[in-house]
Design an enzyme around this catalytic site. Sequence first.
Site, PDB file in Angstrom:
ATOM      1  N   ARG B  73       0.764   3.476   1.261  1.00 12.74           N
ATOM      2  CA  ARG B  73       1.806   2.461   1.370  1.00 12.74           C
ATOM      3  C   ARG B  73       3.172   3.067   1.675  1.00 12.74           C
ATOM      4  O   ARG B  73       3.818   2.699   2.646  1.00 12.74           O
ATOM      5  CB  ARG B  73       1.893   1.735   0.027  1.00 12.74           C
ATOM      6  N   THR B  74       3.621   3.983   0.838  1.00 19.00           N
ATOM      7  CA  THR B  74       4.983   4.502   0.980  1.00 19.00           C
ATOM      8  C   THR B  74       5.145   5.254   2.300  1.00 19.00           C
ATOM      9  O   THR B  74       6.123   5.063   3.016  1.00 19.00           O
ATOM     10  CB  THR B  74       5.338   5.419  -0.210  1.00 19.00           C
ATOM     11  N   LYS B 101      -1.596  27.638   2.126  1.00 19.14           N
ATOM     12  CA  LYS B 101      -1.626  29.099   2.265  1.00 19.14           C
ATOM     13  C   LYS B 101      -0.680  29.770   1.284  1.00 19.14           C
ATOM     14  O   LYS B 101      -0.447  30.977   1.349  1.00 19.14           O
ATOM     15  CB  LYS B 101      -1.231  29.505   3.686  1.00 19.14           C
ATOM     16  N   ARG B 123       7.908  13.344  -0.813  1.00 19.87           N
ATOM     17  CA  ARG B 123       7.103  12.921  -1.965  1.00 19.87           C
ATOM     18  C   ARG B 123       6.495  14.181  -2.545  1.00 19.87           C
ATOM     19  O   ARG B 123       5.912  14.981  -1.793  1.00 19.87           O
ATOM     20  CB  ARG B 123       6.043  11.938  -1.480  1.00 19.87           C
ATOM     21  N   HIS B 151      11.440   6.962  -8.181  1.00 15.29           N
ATOM     22  CA  HIS B 151      10.906   6.482  -6.902  1.00 15.29           C
ATOM     23  C   HIS B 151      11.886   5.405  -6.435  1.00 15.29           C
ATOM     24  O   HIS B 151      11.614   4.211  -6.524  1.00 15.29           O
ATOM     25  CB  HIS B 151       9.499   5.911  -7.126  1.00 15.29           C
TER      26      HIS B 151
END
Lengths: 188, 327
Positions: B73-74, B101, B123, B151
């Site tokens: 969604r975001t 890595k 995020r 958020h």
Amino acid sequence: MPVVMDADRIARTLTRIAHEIVERNRGVEDLALVGVRTRGVHLAHRLARSLHEITGQDVPTGTLDITLYRDDLMRHAVGPQPLVRRTEIPFSIDDRKILLVDDVLYTGRTTRAALDALIDFGRPRNIQLIVLVDRGHRELPIKADYVGKSLPTSPEESVQVYLQESDSRDEVILEAGSPPRTLARWSA
Amino acid sequence: MSAPVITHVDETPAVTSLRRKDLLGIADLAPDEISLILDTAEAMKEIGSRPIKKVPALRGKTVVNLFFEPSTRTRTSFEIAEKRLSADTLNIASASSSVVKGETLADTALNLEAMQPDMIVLRHPSSGACHLLSRICRSAIINAGDGMHEHPTQALLDAFTIRERKKRLAGLKVAIIGDLLHSRVLRSNIHLLTKMGADVWVCGPPTLFPTDITRCGVRATSAIEEAVADADVIMLLRIQLERMEGAFLPSLREYFNVCGMTEARLRRAKPDVIIMHPGPMNRGVEIASEVADGPYSVILDQVANGVAVRMGVLYLLAGGVEHETAV
């Protein structure tokens, strides 16, 4: 601070433009008014009322905010963003004749932005430009179809349009010495 | 000339720009900045209803979406918002990046920044990751969720949705129910709603209650009936199974029985209550399917409004901060 148009003059001018619109388009069929925020919107609503008085018909009227189409957006290294307001065009512009209304025609850059914005809403049959004041100094090949008053000005002067709806008076004023245009972050 | 017809009033808001380079959280925002974002989002929402859903505002700007946690969604919402504003977008998910890595977050960010992006949407599972990037990056950083911290765009889209339905935020009773301990959505919403004058209640099982949460200016209860009573807004939080390393709940069925939002519990709220959920939903855990799909649910409106709110944030931050010295 000379007053170049007073309330009576503005009212008569808008009535005259309304008659010209009816004459040139042979009525108001398929016409729609779109005002450029902020004062173009007030003028568009006044013209809609005049057109109704003349023809008895309603002309749909919309509001256009051109901020996101400005050619000077993001061109300043850093700085606050101009305020974005709602665009409201509650009708399809496809195949309509659009009467685009603004208060002052100057460089033509606002009109360019408005044309680009309108085209994103559809494909009108034509777009006709209405301005209350044409003060010259165009920087783009743009010309108005209906002009309230042609006002010769120098680039240092500024033209201020005041309307009842937003400024509680009807007046057009020519002021000497405006701030340099490139620094003006107008929000209208 | 007689009195002109006024169709809408143009009020110039208290502020016309954000006073910051980044959007790291709601905690830093002033109420007038929150209002500016919501007002700008309102103008942006109309763009989504046009035949051509695109404006040229962010032409030539590059936005990197850097996602170190799964998100549909975001991430999609940000990407659509960026594309509608004509920005160039770049998506980097941790699974396909050099992070696997062993590269550090700071190194990843500095390497990306060497390619001159204008904004980074981040995020990250660690709280504070956005603050770290904000200090070392020239680009504007937008927090798309950092650990259990904040958020902000979720809280902004929640506020936008509430304002759209209720026409105000101040004075509303908002009940937030669910996993209070792990929720960054909760933290951002508490900051936003209390700043805007809402009456915020939080409710959850005692094992998922952060200590001292009432110091945030909210009222707390473990009784769902008390939280829901006369609520204008009920916001449900997801039970975050992936963040639960201990035994927080006896079982999901037990949670549903004690805290799940059912039609019966809903009847205690105001008749025009709205039900919100930030997604993804666990149907039959925090919310019954009849409620999620019922007439009070605005859950899909939240998703739709997310695009408009993120367009507003991107647009407002794209101008940068005045008098900022370039790095």
